[in-house]
Design a protein around this motif. Structure first.
Motif, mmCIF file in Angstrom:
data_model
loop_
_atom_site.group_PDB
_atom_site.id
_atom_site.type_symbol
_atom_site.label_atom_id
_atom_site.label_comp_id
_atom_site.label_asym_id
_atom_site.label_seq_id
_atom_site.Cartn_x
_atom_site.Cartn_y
_atom_site.Cartn_z
ATOM 1 N N SER A 11 -7.967 4.718 36.396
ATOM 2 C CA SER A 11 -7.458 4.797 35.270
ATOM 3 C C SER A 11 -5.840 4.500 35.404
ATOM 4 C CB SER A 11 -7.515 6.272 34.477
ATOM 5 O OG SER A 11 -6.774 7.196 35.390
ATOM 6 N N ASP A 12 -5.187 4.181 34.360
ATOM 7 C CA ASP A 12 -3.669 3.926 34.511
ATOM 8 C C ASP A 12 -2.984 5.315 34.887
ATOM 9 O OD1 ASP A 12 -3.801 1.466 33.518
ATOM 10 O OD2 ASP A 12 -3.300 2.101 31.463
ATOM 11 N N GLU A 13 -3.709 6.438 34.456
ATOM 12 C CA GLU A 13 -2.859 7.771 34.966
ATOM 13 C C GLU A 13 -3.211 7.922 36.446
ATOM 14 O OE1 GLU A 13 -3.246 12.593 34.132
ATOM 15 O OE2 GLU A 13 -4.526 11.143 32.742
ATOM 16 N N ALA A 14 -4.359 7.717 37.093
ATOM 17 C CA ALA A 14 -4.751 7.804 38.364
ATOM 18 C C ALA A 14 -3.997 6.844 39.206
ATOM 19 C CB ALA A 14 -6.249 7.865 38.526
ATOM 20 N N TRP A 15 -3.822 5.534 38.763
ATOM 21 C CA TRP A 15 -3.017 4.776 39.818
ATOM 22 C C TRP A 15 -1.612 5.287 39.870
ATOM 23 C CZ3 TRP A 15 -3.799 0.717 42.526
ATOM 24 C CH2 TRP A 15 -4.870 0.162 42.377
ATOM 25 N N SER A 16 -0.873 5.831 38.598
ATOM 26 C CA SER A 16 0.196 6.483 38.686
ATOM 27 C C SER A 16 0.618 7.372 39.709
ATOM 28 C CB SER A 16 0.807 6.711 37.431
ATOM 29 O OG SER A 16 1.923 7.535 37.340
ATOM 30 N N GLU A 17 -0.668 8.133 39.792
ATOM 31 C CA GLU A 17 -0.640 9.434 40.699
ATOM 32 C C GLU A 17 -0.718 8.829 42.203
ATOM 33 O OE1 GLU A 17 -3.221 13.328 41.568
ATOM 34 O OE2 GLU A 17 -3.786 12.159 39.832
#
Length: 446
Positions: free
Chosen positions: A111-117
């Protein structure tokens, strides 16, 4: 007698050691196998941190290139004369240029959130920062000029993140692969050993061990982190040959020139300046990546420009993505040879022409091209190979591994390599690759 470890990783480059650190942080005992010898002290540290390169930066590139094993530098352009592997403790991470932009072509592996993390974790592992660049006069003044040049496309000149730490004098200590482990709680759970892996031993859907020259090594989980060439080469040598192996190959045709910067962009003569690192990311219909920095140069300046004060110099690097297409491939032969067939499309060539034109426009804007340092395309295949073990959402023949980095058809065989990247990426891929390595490790450790 066979040895037992929680996870065995083949390859000690940045991606292999990032996966090792993440697994160790979650409690695993990790063995990292590396067939190459150390070229830096301590082993796995960045070769460029040697004092001699601080005193003579232009001597670094030819020295570092000496540790590349070129596959065949006599072949024509489409056969990638610049393709090479690095076999040393720390892998490519002891000679890389440490540029760490976030990726520009995400795909739904996370997910976009996981990529950012994951990007944030990777930046922490590599000590990525750009906070000293605002002290550079060239950074500020060239950046302002570039913003005027690219305003119509909606692009913006921004600081280019780098993996390293600045000292009080403004010198950069470059992050090497071993620095990923140093200072973390994971180091005591990671062992690095010199060994060449001849073959992955499989039984049905499982890897049962790794065959080395000194015996077999068993592990419940195996990660192959040998880079975009050596990883698929080991799979092929082991009889693991999915349809997509080596196909959809992409890389970056890379053009470089060096500029004598006009005085109005520089500090006054004799006054030191922080070296600039500026990026123009793709966007607004522009598909290539342009960076302006004073880093390393492949040139031998000539004439009246043989000697120019360092504060007056920058390089422009133009990085062009090659489309991912099935017919663009590395071919692995039973006699252990690797050959390449990567014909460039008209779209690929169009990006190259556009990038070169932009480089010349920037040169005219901020100064002039240094004599003997005109726009030059590095040997094709030299930079940033991806796609050779690409991820895919389904086991449909278009990918080698799933979105967790696990090889299709195997329960405990995983990959941590830039070869996993399935999209046409314009920017330097290392930070994305390290983010993927952390993602792969999380999938194993749960």
């Amino acid at each position: 007698m066979p040895e037992n470890h929680d996870v065995v990783i083949v390859g000690s480059g940045p991606l292999g050691l990032a996966a090792a650190r993440r697994l160790a942080e979650k409690g695993a005992q990790v063995l990292v196998l590396e067939q190459g010898n150390a070229i830096s002290d301590p082993p796995g540290s960045h070769f460029r941190n040697a004092e001699r390169f601080a005193n003579d930066r232009d001597s670094y590139l030819p020295a570092a290139t000496g540790f590349l094993e070129f596959i065949d530098d006599t072949v024509p352009r489409d056969a990638l004369p610049g393709a090479a592997v690095t076999r040393t403790v720390g892998g490519q991470g002891v000679i890389w240029t440490n540029l760490c932009p976030r990726g520009d072509a995400p795909w739904p592996a996370m997910s976009d959130e996981a990529w950012s993390e994951r990007y944030g974790q990777a930046e922490g592992y590599l000590h990525v920062q750009a906070d000293r660049l605002d002290r550079s006069i060239r950074q500020q003044r060239i950046g302002d000029a570039l913003n005027g040049l690219v305003e119509s496309s909606g692009r913006q000149a921004t600081p280019l993140p780098v993996a390293g730490r600045y000292d009080q004098d403004g010198l950069l200590h470059f992050t090497g692969s071993i620095d990923i482990l140093n200072g973390s709680s994971a180091g005591g759970k990671v062992t690095i050993r010199n060994a060449r892996v001849n073959r992955i031993i499989t039984e049905g859907h499982n890897v049962t061990g790794l065959e080395t020259e000194s015996g077999s090594i068993e592990a419940p989980q195996v990660i192959i982190a040998g880079g975009a060439i050596a990883t698929p080469q080991l799979l092929h040598r082991s009889g693991i040959r999915p349809k997509a192996l080596g196909r959809y190959l992409s890389y970056h045709p890379l053009a470089i020139c060096q500029i004598v910067v006009a005085p109005e962009f520089c500090r006054e003569s004799g006054v030191s300046d922080f070296e600039p690192r500026i990026q123009l990311r793709p966007g607004g219909g522009v598909e290539w990546y342009t960076i302006v920095l004073h880093d390393v140069s492949p040139f031998m300046p000539s004439g009246n420009d043989a000697r120019v004060e360092g504060n007056r110099l920058v390089e422009i690097q133009s990085i062009c993505p090659v489309d991912n297409e099935e017919h663009k491939r590395a071919i692995f032969h039973d006699d252990a040879r690797v050959t390449f067939d990567v014909p460039l499309s008209q779209a690929d060539l169009g990006r190259m022409a556009g990038a070169e034109k932009e480089a010349r426009n920037i040169a005219d804007l901020i100064g002039r091209i240094r004599e003997g340092c005109d726009v030059t395309w590095m040997p094709f295949g030299f930079a940033h190979m991806t796609g050779t073990t690409r991820m895919s959402a389904e086991d449909d023949g278009t990918g080698v591994a799933d979105y967790r980095g696990r090889v299709w058809g195997y329960d405990n065989l995983h990959l941590a390599t830039n070869g996993l990247i399935p999209t046409r990426m314009a920017v330097n891929p290392t930070l994305t690759g390290v983010s993927l390595a952390i993602h792969v490790a999380d999938g194993i450790a749960g």
